[in-house]
Scaffold this active site. Structure first.
Site, mmCIF file in Angstrom:
data_model
loop_
_atom_site.group_PDB
_atom_site.id
_atom_site.type_symbol
_atom_site.label_atom_id
_atom_site.label_comp_id
_atom_site.label_asym_id
_atom_site.label_seq_id
_atom_site.Cartn_x
_atom_site.Cartn_y
_atom_site.Cartn_z
ATOM 1 N N GLY A 47 66.928 87.814 -4.726
ATOM 2 C CA GLY A 47 65.595 87.197 -4.770
ATOM 3 C C GLY A 47 65.467 86.073 -3.747
ATOM 4 N N ASP A 48 66.538 85.323 -3.563
ATOM 5 C CA ASP A 48 66.519 84.228 -2.570
ATOM 6 C C ASP A 48 66.413 84.795 -1.163
ATOM 7 O OD1 ASP A 48 67.080 82.590 -4.741
ATOM 8 O OD2 ASP A 48 69.247 82.693 -4.385
ATOM 9 N N MET A 49 67.121 85.886 -0.908
ATOM 10 C CA MET A 49 67.098 86.472 0.429
ATOM 11 C C MET A 49 65.729 87.077 0.707
ATOM 12 S SD MET A 49 69.822 85.457 1.522
ATOM 13 C CE MET A 49 71.571 85.160 1.354
ATOM 14 N N GLY A 63 63.571 83.959 1.464
ATOM 15 C CA GLY A 63 63.882 83.371 2.764
ATOM 16 C C GLY A 63 63.441 84.261 3.916
#
Ligand code: 26A
Length: 356
Positions: free
Chosen positions: A310-312, A315
């Site tokens: 989810g962070d990738m 970002g």
């Protein structure tokens, strides 16, 4: 030439200590953890860090949700386009995190706490394709707003055009988050917030609501959106309704619409806008609102783990928006990086770089 990042991310720098799916389930049971969750360690969880190191095979990887997103944004931008702010200890863990950032082109602007403060850690307990995150923030929650006023940090903030705040940071850092978001929003810059975890909407709703008016792009997943709905008396609402409700909440910079991006793992991503327009990173007037973006599926046997996916996504999306890409293109970049992360151990992307 001195670095002049266009993106600044703020969050809790953590080192992830991962336990494989083969050994994960016993720790889920022992520490009464849900298989797919992110929590702050309570007293009963504190022994987990030594326990997994002593009794399981662990892998250490750079983590911290916003720091992962910073590395993903950097993946699609020229080196030194992204800076990351957070608080660490004066220790080896912090050196490891700084060196991963450096390798991946992220400028680290850490506040370093003197010993005995230690850099934060996250036990990542894998099972099937789920991940349970148990965090001890340590130095990360000692972040002081005064760090933002230090000359080199202030100049990074002054020069940036995009700000990404990890919702996790709101457990302790609302004052700093508000300072950054208010100034950015007043200057017509773009503020991105990630909802981070269901417990943020549940237990830090006051902080979330204080920050939301200054947020241009809100990113979250289906369980975080559901937790927000639950906490706001919208328990029965569909995901599409929650997304549009969040999009139209009051906004300090009324000249720019709010865009809400809700991911659902391997299921479609929803994007809602408070006001579709012709500007790049927004829905177009002819789009459905919310617009549904199917997610390209990664074959089951290609999934190593979902930690950081989810962070990738967030970002990659942010980096693409900062490049001036359209909303459709930015969502596609996000999906590609989320998928790429699922094929790596931990919150990592593929190197040498793959063109996305
Ligand atoms: C305050 N909490 C609980 C946290 C986190 C966190 N990052 C910041 N604050 N709990 C887990 N993480 C990070 O989330 C990533 C996966 O999305 C983990 O370090 C992991 O890399």
């Amino acid at each position: 030439m001195a670095a002049s990042p266009i993106v600044v991310c703020i969050g809790n720098p953590l080192l992830d200590i991962q336990v494989s799916a083969a050994q994960g389930p016993q720790f889920l049971e022992k520490y009464e953890l849900k298989s797919n969750d992110a929590i702050l360690a309570e007293d009963k969880h504190m022994p987990i860090y030594e326990d997994v190191v002593a009794n399981a095979e662990v892998t250490y990887v750079a983590g911290g949700a916003a720091q992962n997103a910073a590395r993903a944004a950097s993946y699609v931008l020229p080196a030194q386009s992204v800076a990351y702010i957070g608080s660490v200890g004066d220790d080896e863990l912090a050196k490891t995190l700084a060196s991963v950032n450096e390798t991946e082109g992220v400028v680290s602007a850490y506040e370093v706490q003197p010993a005995p403060a230690k850099t934060g850690a996250c036990a990542v307990i894998l099972s099937n394709h789920d991940r349970s995150l148990v965090t001890t923030l340590r130095a990360a929650e000692m972040f002081h707003p005064a760090h933002l006023a230090k000359a080199e940090v202030a100049s990074l903030i002054h020069g940036a055009k995009y700000f990404y705040i990890g919702g996790f940071f709101l457990t302790h850092g609302i004052e700093s988050a508000l300072e950054v978001a208010k100034a950015a929003s007043a200057a017509g810059k773009t503020v991105v917030l990630n909802l981070s975890a269901p417990f943020i909407a549940q237990f830090f709703k006051v902080q979330l609501e204080e920050l939301l008016p200054h947020v241009d792009i809100l990113i979250g997943n289906e369980s975080e959106a559901a937790a927000y709905a639950e906490a706001s008396g919208l328990g029965q609402a569909t995901l599409a309704e929650i997304a549009t409700t969040l999009a139209v909440l009051p906004k300090s910079n009324a000249s720019r619409p709010r865009v809400v991006v809700i991911t659902q793992g391997a299921d479609s991503t929803l994007v809602a806008s408070s006001s579709p327009s012709t500007s790049a990173a927004n829905l177009k007037p002819e789009d459905a609102n919310p617009k549904v973006y199917p997610v390209p599926k990664l074959a089951d046997d290609k999934i190593i783990d979902t930690n950081g996916a989810g962070d990738m996504f967030a970002g990659g999306f942010l980096g693409a928006v900062a490049q001036g890409k359209t909303l459709d293109e930015a969502i596609e970049v996000g999906h590609k990086l989320g998928q790429m992360c699922c094929g790596q151990i931990g919150p990592k992307l593929a190197f040498p770089k793959v063109n996305v």
